[in-house]
Enzyme design. Structure first.
Site, PDB file in Angstrom:
ATOM      1  N   LYS A   1     -14.546  40.742  53.389  1.00 58.26           N
ATOM      2  CA  LYS A   1     -13.760  40.779  52.432  1.00 58.26           C
ATOM      3  C   LYS A   1     -12.620  41.614  53.009  1.00 58.26           C
ATOM      4  CE  LYS A   1     -12.113  40.053  48.135  1.00 58.26           C
ATOM      5  NZ  LYS A   1     -11.721  38.744  47.766  1.00 58.26           N
TER       6      LYS A   1
ATOM      7  N   ASP B   1     -15.526  35.676  48.526  1.00 53.30           N
ATOM      8  CA  ASP B   1     -15.641  35.042  47.191  1.00 53.30           C
ATOM      9  C   ASP B   1     -15.334  33.687  47.562  1.00 53.30           C
ATOM     10  OD1 ASP B   1     -13.453  35.852  48.494  1.00 53.30           O
ATOM     11  OD2 ASP B   1     -12.189  36.124  46.804  1.00 53.30           O
TER      12      ASP B   1
ATOM     13  N   ASP C   1     -27.095  40.223  50.497  1.00 50.96           N
ATOM     14  CA  ASP C   1     -28.068  40.423  49.325  1.00 50.96           C
ATOM     15  C   ASP C   1     -27.559  39.001  48.199  1.00 50.96           C
ATOM     16  OD1 ASP C   1     -29.930  41.208  47.432  1.00 50.96           O
ATOM     17  OD2 ASP C   1     -28.834  43.147  47.038  1.00 50.96           O
TER      18      ASP C   1
ATOM     19  N   ASP D   1     -29.699  35.152  47.347  1.00 53.04           N
ATOM     20  CA  ASP D   1     -29.879  35.064  46.122  1.00 53.04           C
ATOM     21  C   ASP D   1     -29.483  33.493  45.527  1.00 53.04           C
ATOM     22  OD1 ASP D   1     -31.596  36.980  45.951  1.00 53.04           O
ATOM     23  OD2 ASP D   1     -31.329  37.383  43.749  1.00 53.04           O
TER      24      ASP D   1
END
Ligand code: NAD
Length: 362
Positions: free
Chosen positions: A194, A226, A250, A254
């Site tokens: 980011k 993002d 993390d 997922d």
């Protein structure tokens, strides 16, 4: 060649013990196929560790991990321990194992089994052939950064804070893992940060770019987190290796798990200079614990990674993937990957079926 090994087994909480039992069945079949002697040393961690000793990572368990050739972990956590002090919560065992064992590189492959193409929530053409690897930094970043806490300022208002910090050497060593592993795959690394908002990840981008000069055969790209979250559901097959920070990895892994059908399908390896730990990427799933609903395949596939990375045996990983594909191809499903026309089985039966297919492989 080494034929005797010590494996630390930490079943943990919730569905952890249920899926680990099935994974051990698979490990034992391979042990006998390859004529190995594998000592399994089981110990409590997480909520189980807290109940047994008052601490989520008992010294004795950590000691067993340090004397092992590899750690197999189920999952930790549960509502029972949600109100105790943060420092004693089951999840602290994970952070404790990662930091004490120096497990800085977390490898999370997301590969879709052809039989599960219709189990993904995404369209078949978006996920067919998907094979990506998330390389997540695991011992640094905001999950470990100091200072951290919740305090009251002089105006009497409470505030919470954490620190995102990465050193040059931390970024370099995880980038090296990603570039090296990309060499054995499709030669592409996408570093996710980011950098437009967070100085620490702008620094991350600079260091990754600098190291890339030693890997001119690898194609390097950079992406904001993002955008990456969006691209993972728009066109996930553009990725080969995704290199990223602890927290971004993390979350993104997922998300990547759902491309493959279920979080119950994704194994992981956490590697350091000296130790290694293998675990499914899912948690202890208290909502389904004790109900025979847990998918054991992520943990079973983690055993394949254990053989590959810690015991330096390549074939078991291939055999396990083959056995899983065969069972799924027979239309057998646990609840999380169930679809019309398939046969639903419980945790134990899924483990038994994979074990039976594995026995048939020569
Ligand atoms: P979770 O991964 O445990 O569960 C998320 C959802 O996925 C739940 O609906 C669950 O039923 C389902 N699920 C997870 N694994 C499954 C499997 N093998 N088969 C079928 N369905 C499965 O995440 P959560 O609910 O956010 O967390 C529950 C507890 O686990 C919390 O205490 C959390 O801190 C802990 N946790 C532990 C780890 C770990 O041990 N590595 C990782 C994540 C969360």
């Amino acid at each position: 060649m080494k034929t005797e090994f010590n494996i630390a087994v930490f079943p943990g909480d919730g569905i952890g013990p249920e899926v680990v039992v099935e994974a051990i069945k698979i490990l034992k079949i391979i042990e006998s196929k390859l004529g190995l002697k594998i000592m399994l040393n089981e110990a409590p961690v997480g909520g189980a560790g807290y109940e047994a000793t008052g601490h989520p990572l008992p010294d004795a368990s950590l000691d067993i991990a340090k004397k092992s050739d590899g750690v197999l972990l189920g999952a930790v956590g549960g509502p029972k321990w949600e109100t105790i002090d943060f420092s004693l919560r089951p999840e602290r065992a994970l952070l404790g194992l990662r930091s004490n064992l120096g497990l800085y590189a977390n490898l999370r492959p997301a590969r879709i089994f052809p039989a599960l193409l219709d189990a993904s929530t995404l369209k078949r053409e978006v996920v067919e052939g998907l094979d990506l690897l998330v390389v997540r930094e695991l011992t640094g970043g905001i999950y470990f950064g100091e200072p951290r806490g919740v305090v009251t300022n002089d105006k009497g208002e409470r505030y919470g804070f954490n620190t995102l910090v990465y050193s040059e050497s931390e970024i370099e060593r995880i980038s090296k893992v990603a570039f090296d592993v990309a060499r054995k795959r499709n030669g592409k690394v996408c570093s996710v940060d980011k950098a437009n908002v967070l100085e620490a990840t702008g620094f991350w981008r600079d260091i990754v770019t600098g190291l890339h000069s030693q890997y001119s055969d690898i194609e390097l790209s950079h992406m904001y987190v993002d955008n990456c979250a969006m691209q993972l559901v728009r066109n996930p097959k553009q990725f080969d290796v995704i290199l990223t920070t602890n927290m971004f990895g993390d979350i993104l892994s997922d998300e990547a798990s759902m491309l493959t059908g279920s979080i119950g399908m994704l194994p992981s390896a956490s590697l350091g200079e000296k130790y290694a730990m293998y675990e499914p990427i899912h948690g202890s799933a208290p909502d389904i614990a004790g109900k025979e609903l847990a998918n054991p395949l992520a943990t079973i596939l983690s055993v394949g990674m254990l053989f590959k990375y810690s015991l330096e045996k390549e074939e078991p990983n291939i055999w396990i993937e083959e056995a899983v594909e065969k069972v799924l191809g027979q239309g057998v499903r646990t609840a999380d990957i169930m679809s019309d026309g398939m046969k639903q089985v419980g945790t134990k039966e899924m483990g038994d079926l994979v074990a039976a297919e594995l026995e048939k492989i020569n």
